[in-house]
Write a protein that holds these residues in place. Structure first.
Motif, PDB file in Angstrom:
ATOM      1  N   VAL A  85       0.821  -1.215   0.000  1.00 19.93           N
ATOM      2  CA  VAL A  85       0.000   0.000   0.000  1.00 19.93           C
ATOM      3  C   VAL A  85       0.855   1.266   0.000  1.00 19.93           C
ATOM      4  O   VAL A  85       0.314   2.369  -0.109  1.00 19.93           O
ATOM      5  CB  VAL A  85      -0.958   0.025   1.215  1.00 19.93           C
ATOM      6  N   ALA A  86       2.191   1.111   0.110  1.00 19.79           N
ATOM      7  CA  ALA A  86       3.052   2.283   0.270  1.00 19.79           C
ATOM      8  C   ALA A  86       2.924   3.264  -0.890  1.00 19.79           C
ATOM      9  O   ALA A  86       2.926   4.476  -0.690  1.00 19.79           O
ATOM     10  CB  ALA A  86       4.509   1.838   0.426  1.00 19.79           C
ATOM     11  N   ARG A  87       2.810   2.764  -2.106  1.00 13.35           N
ATOM     12  CA  ARG A  87       2.754   3.663  -3.262  1.00 13.35           C
ATOM     13  C   ARG A  87       1.486   4.519  -3.263  1.00 13.35           C
ATOM     14  O   ARG A  87       1.404   5.516  -3.969  1.00 13.35           O
ATOM     15  CB  ARG A  87       2.867   2.889  -4.567  1.00 13.35           C
ATOM     16  N   TYR A  88       0.480   4.125  -2.477  1.00 16.14           N
ATOM     17  CA  TYR A  88      -0.764   4.892  -2.421  1.00 16.14           C
ATOM     18  C   TYR A  88      -0.823   5.761  -1.166  1.00 16.14           C
ATOM     19  O   TYR A  88      -1.905   6.196  -0.766  1.00 16.14           O
ATOM     20  CB  TYR A  88      -1.967   3.937  -2.458  1.00 16.14           C
ATOM     21  N   GLY A  89       0.328   6.045  -0.543  1.00 16.86           N
ATOM     22  CA  GLY A  89       0.487   6.755   0.713  1.00 16.86           C
ATOM     23  C   GLY A  89      -0.711   7.494   1.259  1.00 16.86           C
ATOM     24  O   GLY A  89      -1.380   7.008   2.173  1.00 16.86           O
ATOM     25  N   PRO A  90      -1.077   8.677   0.742  1.00 14.53           N
ATOM     26  CA  PRO A  90      -2.172   9.447   1.340  1.00 14.53           C
ATOM     27  C   PRO A  90      -3.560   8.908   1.036  1.00 14.53           C
ATOM     28  O   PRO A  90      -4.550   9.513   1.445  1.00 14.53           O
ATOM     29  CB  PRO A  90      -1.985  10.839   0.719  1.00 14.53           C
ATOM     30  N   LEU A  91      -3.656   7.792   0.326  1.00 13.35           N
ATOM     31  CA  LEU A  91      -4.952   7.206  -0.013  1.00 13.35           C
ATOM     32  C   LEU A  91      -5.153   5.801   0.544  1.00 13.35           C
ATOM     33  O   LEU A  91      -6.248   5.270   0.475  1.00 13.35           O
ATOM     34  CB  LEU A  91      -5.125   7.152  -1.541  1.00 13.35           C
ATOM     35  N   GLY A  92      -4.088   5.179   1.069  1.00  7.90           N
ATOM     36  CA  GLY A  92      -4.131   3.743   1.316  1.00  7.90           C
ATOM     37  C   GLY A  92      -4.387   3.294   2.728  1.00  7.90           C
ATOM     38  O   GLY A  92      -4.170   2.117   3.042  1.00  7.90           O
ATOM     39  N   ALA A  93      -4.870   4.167   3.620  1.00  9.58           N
ATOM     40  CA  ALA A  93      -5.007   3.781   5.031  1.00  9.58           C
ATOM     41  C   ALA A  93      -5.996   2.645   5.246  1.00  9.58           C
ATOM     42  O   ALA A  93      -5.857   1.872   6.192  1.00  9.58           O
ATOM     43  CB  ALA A  93      -5.410   4.994   5.870  1.00  9.58           C
TER      44      ALA A  93
END
Length: 886
Positions: free
Chosen positions: A133-141
């Motif tokens: 999920v790291a590549r989606y940082g501000p969206l992946g919580a």
């Protein structure tokens, strides 16, 4: 986990989930089939045609907001707009004006994934770990669901191929409430009348020998038909591939007068001008029309079917609907007729969606890849609502409907991505890679709601008076999201990677950074004399959600001191989720056996909390909502075991997924002052009163835990959580020659369901029907019972609406979600024909007394998990279908 199965085990109509081939269980949505992934909870909002579904990955990390994961379609965010009204309520002047939990969270339009039926999906993967999920940082919580859609198969030239898939079937209510018949209800109504002080000569039912009377559940529900057809054309020339598909679905709901029709068209083109350049274009569009009777309010059709009087027929002798004081012999004079509600109170939403994408892959040099893509998503919803026409100084059975409101919603989303990936081998033992990924996302939201009320003159049927209200909300959020990663491998034995993403949030334009790192080791282990690959890894990452606690509408104002009406406020900080994961996998994901164990911890900071607090009478208001912050901690284990096997001529695959999650919420100091429920309890907490037997007169008594002689807010306690602590899924495919069998068994355990219907059904008021549990009601000679005396509780009692352990039920259950048998009639190079029969939701093993323990009237909100407020039953579905390829 990724893997594959032998071609002989992949019958027509398959896709790949977590890399492994699985049958496309046709009537189950893509979300339904994610239950086979460890740590994934899938819960429908209800059983209405086109209803949405909550997908929760590794527990809940959000309280008030949507708990849905991020959906990625062919590399870019898409289909993430849940069509729900505004969820944030202002101060209210009376408790009666508060919307029900179902009204607050009700979907206005159809499930976004209706645009992509399972047959249009080639591969779907749940991304939950830090590195994923790291590549989606501000969206992946909340985790990520990555979908790759189907395109023309193969790389070599092939002639035109025609595929047709269709099925038809019927749906039925799987389980019903056990309710009183007419004779038993009449006897209790008489007893309640006498207990309220009525004279013996005036009992409403002098004769209680009335038989079973009207079965309102049988009258309100039906056996409903459905059908779906999909036709596709695909082919490939040496440089170009194409796929064109169209689908049509017609479904009648089990609740009378509910239905859905859907039309979809999808075009996918691939072009390879050279060996180094690949171009892709995709367009998908769909329209879904629904007709949905009112079920979310206090007098919705589903609740009315439970509370309606069995002593009264559906219609009067004059042919009008009963329940409107048009029968002098009716007791009570008024009640909600579920068939009248279904016919005259409804919404008719039309949802249109367009999703288009252009993408290019270019390899300018060995080891270097450049990818560029852009997508446009358009969503338009028009949802008029209707209610019975109202007349001045006249009240009677409904005769026609009149438009009473409308909700219009639009979302235009533009997303673009540019990525550069470089990988190089250094000597014989080292491999180094780097990736830079920049994404931009722009949304234009607008939502307009209209309420209208017109009163007509009965004599000439013309409007005389009316009122009109309109509200509008709009937002234009933007997100620039760069991400970079460096990857290193040593002899394919040791791998390490680090990444960094950042984003700016709107109120103060402050940058937030999202780092990640993972280390993996790949030794080999000797098992039974054979070498088996073993993978061990550990990873960490920080993620977030786009925006703040109020999503695209900006940061919430949190209370930081003062008292009403002179509070002091501060701005909410951006949500931040830190995750740690360690895992072990034995076997190759593509091998015949794989076992995987993962442990994780997720901590989400600055989670938005809310409390409804009583206000002084002098304020003119009953209550107001305060916002605070807190931290949510999720700790869990996930086990996955997958194997393919053969016994003689029988081949099979078995997949087991199981998980356990511990969820805890810790509020800040202000939240703790307002409610004990924010002190180290799970999200989705039920916080209420505990019954302490009955009083000497047979009324319900609640525990006075403070010892002050009164039962009030301070006597509330933690009663359980609506979020399952354990999940399990077992899927089995078996193949013998041309015959293939497939089954999916799912379970959710250790959670509660707040069954709002029991507030009425377990209280023998005599004013509405009751459940059979009230047969054991209190009398002076029957003291050892928890059922109050008839008439001791009514809707006018304050405790009637209190949340207590009286309405809570154990939601744990095991469900046979799908059972399908497929027979391949013909299989040639140019022809493939198979037929199948199946059943969905065949049985549920549970102690739950309602229709289904796995529904969510609270939508995807973590705080409102595990609530059943008039949810339409999730039906059992019998199907037969055909697949043909020419």
């Amino acid at each position: 986990m990724r893997g594959s199965l032998p071609d002989s085990l992949a019958p027509p109509g398959t896709w790949r989930v977590q890399g492994q081939a699985q049958p496309t269980r046709p009537f189950l949505t893509a979300q339904d089939q994610l239950r086979t992934v460890a740590g994934v909870q899938v819960t429908p909002y209800d059983g209405s045609p086109g209803s949405g579904q909550l997908v929760r990955i590794r527990g809940a990390s959000e309280g008030r907001l949507s708990g849905q994961p991020l959906y990625i379609v062919d590399g870019l965010p898409a289909l993430n707009d849940e069509l729900t009204p505004d969820r944030f309520l202002p101060s209210v002047r009376s408790e009666a004006s508060l919307p029900t939990v179902a009204q607050q969270q009700a979907e206005t339009g159809a499930n976004p994934l209706q645009l992509l039926p399972p047959e249009a999906i080639e591969h779907i993967e749940v991304l939950a770990g830090p590195a994923a999920v790291a590549r989606y940082g501000p969206l992946g919580a909340n985790g990520v669901i990555s979908i790759r859609t189907r395109r023309a198969s193969g790389t070599a030239a092939q002639p035109l191929r025609v595929r047709y898939a269709a099925y038809a079937g019927v749906q039925q209510v799987r389980q019903r409430y056990d309710l009183l018949g007419a004779s038993e209800y009449a006897a209790i109504a008489n007893e309640a009348y006498l207990n309220r002080g009525g004279p013996a000569s005036g009992v409403p039912f002098p004769n209680t020998q009335l038989g079973e009377g009207t079965d309102w559940q049988a009258a309100a529900y039906r056996v409903a038909g459905l059908q779906q057809h999909q036709l596709s054309l695909e082919g490939r020339t040496p440089r170009t591939g194409y796929l064109i598909s169209a689908d049509y679905r017609q479904q009648a709901g089990v609740l009378r007068n509910s239905n859905l029709s859907r039309y979809g068209l999808r075009v996918a083109l691939d072009q390879h001008p050279s060996a180094r350049l690949g171009l892709r274009a995709t367009v998908a569009l769909g329209q879904t029309d629904q007709h949905l009777p009112l079920v979310t309010g206090t007098e919705g059709a589903t609740r009315a079917a439970l509370f309606a009087l069995p002593t009264v027929a559906v219609r009067t002798t004059q042919g009008a609907y009963s329940g409107y004081a048009n029968d002098n012999n009716q007791y009570p004079s008024y009640f909600s007729n579920p068939l009248a509600i279904s016919e005259y109170s409804y919404s008719a939403p039309r949802t249109r969606r367009l999703l288009s994408q252009l993408a290019a892959d270019y390899q300018p040099a060995l080891g270097l890849t450049v990818q560029a893509s852009v997508s446009l998503q358009l969503t338009q919803l028009d949802a008029p609502s209707f209610s019975p026409r109202q007349y001045i100084n006249s009240f009677g059975p409904p005769e026609q409907s009149d438009q009473s409101g409308n909700q219009a919603y639009q979302n235009n989303q533009l997303a673009a991505r540019l990525a550069v990936h470089y990988e190089r081998r250094l000597g014989q033992h080292h491999r180094l890679g780097a990736e830079i990924d920049y994404q931009y996302q722009k949304n234009n939201y607008s939502s307009d709601s209209e309420l209208m009320l017109r009163l007509y003159d009965k004599a000439n049927d013309t409007p005389k008076t009316g009122s009109y209200a309109i509200s509008s909300i709009s937002a234009r959020p933007r997100l620039h999201r760069p991400w970079a990663r460096v990857h290193y491998a040593l002899d394919s034995t040791l791998e390490a990677e680090v990444g960094l993403s950042y984003a700016r949030f709107g109120y103060d334009n402050k940058a937030e950074y999202y780092p990640s790192a993972q280390l993996s080791w790949h030794p080999h282990l000797q098992v039974a004399g054979a070498s088996q690959p073993l993978t061990l890894w550990a990873g960490v990452a920080r993620t977030s959600l786009f925006g703040f606690g109020l999503n695209m509408f900006g940061p919430a104002l949190l209370t930081s001191g003062g008292t009403f009406p002179n509070e002091e406020y501060r701005r909410q900080a951006p949500l931040r989720t830190d995750q740690l994961e360690v895992g072990l996998r034995l076997g190759e994901p593509s091998g015949r056996f794989m076992a995987q164990l993962v442990a994780y911890e997720r901590r989400s900071y600055h989670v938005l909390l809310s409390s409804s607090i009583a206000l002084p009478n002098a304020s003119g208001y009953v209550s107001t909502v305060y916002y605070d912050e807190g931290m949510v901690r999720n700790q869990g284990l996930e086990l996955t075991v997958a194997t393919s096997w053969q016994a003689g001529r029988v081949q099979g695959t078995t997949r087991l997924a199981a998980s356990a999650n511990r969820n805890r919420l810790q509020g800040n100091d202000y939240a703790m002052q307002r409610s004990e429920e924010f002190n180290n309890h799970p999200l989705g907490t039920f916080y209420g009163f505990q019954q302490d037997g009955l009083t000497a007169s047979g009324s319900v008594r609640y525990r006075d835990l403070t010892g002050d002689g009164q039962v009030g807010y301070q006597d509330k306690r933690y009663l359980g959580s609506g979020i399952p602590a354990q999940l399990a899924s077992l899927s089995q495919q078996v193949r013998l020659g041309r015959l293939a069998l497939d089954a999916q068994l799912d379970g959710q355990f250790d959670y509660k369901v707040l069954n709002h219907q029991l507030t009425v059904l377990d209280a023998p008021t005599g004013l509405a029907n009751s459940a059979t549990s009230v047969r054991n009601y209190w009398t002076p000679t029957n003291l050892s019972t928890s059922v109050p005396a008839p008439g001791s509780v009514s809707s006018y009692n304050t405790e009637f609406i209190w949340i207590s352990n009286r309405q809570l039920e154990n939601g744990s259950h095991v469900r046979l979600s799908s059972l399908t048998a497929t027979y391949r009639l013909r299989q040639l190079a140019s022809q493939d024909l198979s037929v199948w029969v199946g059943v969905q939701n065949l049985f549920v093993l549970s102690s739950y007394r309602g229709y289904d323990p796995n529904v969510s009237s609270g939508g995807s909100s973590g705080n409102l998990a595990g609530q059943d407020y008039g949810a339409v039953p999730v039906p059992r579905t019998w199907l037969a279908g055909v697949r043909l390829a020419l």
